[in-house]
Design an enzyme around this catalytic site. Structure first.
Site, PDB file in Angstrom:
ATOM      1  CB  THR A 196       1.375   1.979   7.819  1.00  0.00           C
ATOM      2  OG1 THR A 196       2.134   0.861   8.304  1.00  0.00           O
ATOM      3  CG2 THR A 196      -0.111   1.718   8.071  1.00  0.00           C
ATOM      4  CG  ASN A 240     -12.094  -4.308 -11.005  1.00  0.00           C
ATOM      5  OD1 ASN A 240     -13.140  -3.832 -11.441  1.00  0.00           O
ATOM      6  ND2 ASN A 240     -11.866  -5.602 -10.977  1.00  0.00           N
ATOM      7  N   GLY A 292      -8.055  -6.158  -3.778  1.00  0.00           N
ATOM      8  CA  GLY A 292      -9.216  -5.326  -3.468  1.00  0.00           C
ATOM      9  C   GLY A 292      -9.155  -4.736  -2.077  1.00  0.00           C
ATOM     10  CG  HIS A 322      -6.044  16.028   7.994  1.00  0.00           C
ATOM     11  ND1 HIS A 322      -6.588  17.169   7.447  1.00  0.00           N
ATOM     12  CD2 HIS A 322      -6.479  15.004   7.215  1.00  0.00           C
ATOM     13  CE1 HIS A 322      -7.330  16.853   6.396  1.00  0.00           C
ATOM     14  NE2 HIS A 322      -7.274  15.537   6.232  1.00  0.00           N
ATOM     15  CE  LYS A 359       4.579 -17.505  -0.287  1.00  0.00           C
ATOM     16  NZ  LYS A 359       3.748 -18.314  -1.233  1.00  0.00           N
TER      17      LYS A 359
END
Length: 215
Positions: free
Chosen positions: A169, A88, A146, A118, A187
């Site tokens: 992460t 999207n 989103g 970095h 879940k």
């Protein structure tokens, strides 16, 4: 001199420290950014042209890739997507290292895939403008909601769903629902969800058939 004779470009793709400004002109990110800019200027109704440019933007595409503009990339060519890929609007592919996406993957608005990193030490980071990038892998049948952010080095397993706004992460196992910052698995998807959604699908088609029959 080609790509394989460019020290900093090779360092970048190897996940080692490199300096962007030292990458040779023929290997820099300009071409991908220009193609993305073209996509972002195409009228939304010209789906065929957008699709044509998406295939030119990415290094590899399967059948029927589509992105709703606008889209933003670093290189573009370091991204590969499988069949039936959809993203999207406002998605970001920061592909200083490789981004590999499987079949039937969907992105909600403003998903960001960030391979770039970095040095944490400010002196090393600032004096020489050193940076690095680690690859991202998204397996088959994944849905990213989103504003999901995927960080360097992450792999998301097949059939998984990442909830809106999650910051991924670490690796996510297959068949998982993960949410939050940092994203955590809440879940494991299985037969229960399959039966529920197959029932809902059957109800949809039955209702549609009735609707058409009553017209």
């Amino acid at each position: 001199m080609g790509k394989m004779e460019d020290f900093d470009y090779q360092q970048m793709l190897a996940g080692e420290l490199y300096v962007t400004s030292e990458i040779l002109p023929q290997n820099n990110a300009r071409q991908g950014k220009m193609i993305a800019q073209q996509i972002n200027q195409i009228p939304i109704e010209d789906k065929a042209k957008i699709q044509e440019l998406v295939k030119k933007l990415f290094g590899k595409t399967g059948k029927d890739p589509y992105i709703t503009p606008p889209v933003y990339v670093d290189y573009g060519r370091h991204v590969s997507v499988g069949d039936n890929f959809y993203a999207n609007f406002d998605c970001i592919f920061l592909d200083v290292n490789r981004i590999t996406i499987g079949d039937n993957v969907m992105f909600g608005p403003r998903v960001g895939l960030y391979t770039a990193g970095h040095p944490l030490d400010s002196k090393v980071r600032n004096e020489d403008q050193l940076e690095f990038g680690l690859p991202i892998t998204i397996k088959d049948n994944v849905w990213l909601g989103g504003n999901v952010c995927v960080l360097p080095g992450v792999t998301i397993g097949e059939n998984s769903v990442i909830g809106t706004g999650a910051v991924v992460t670490k690796d996510i196992p297959a068949n998982s629902v993960a949410v939050g910052n940092p994203a955590k698995v809440v879940k494991t998807l299985g037969e229960k969800e399959r039966k529920y959604w197959e029932k809902k699908r059957a109800e949809y088609f039955a209702a549609k058939q009735k609707f058409l029959a009553d017209k």
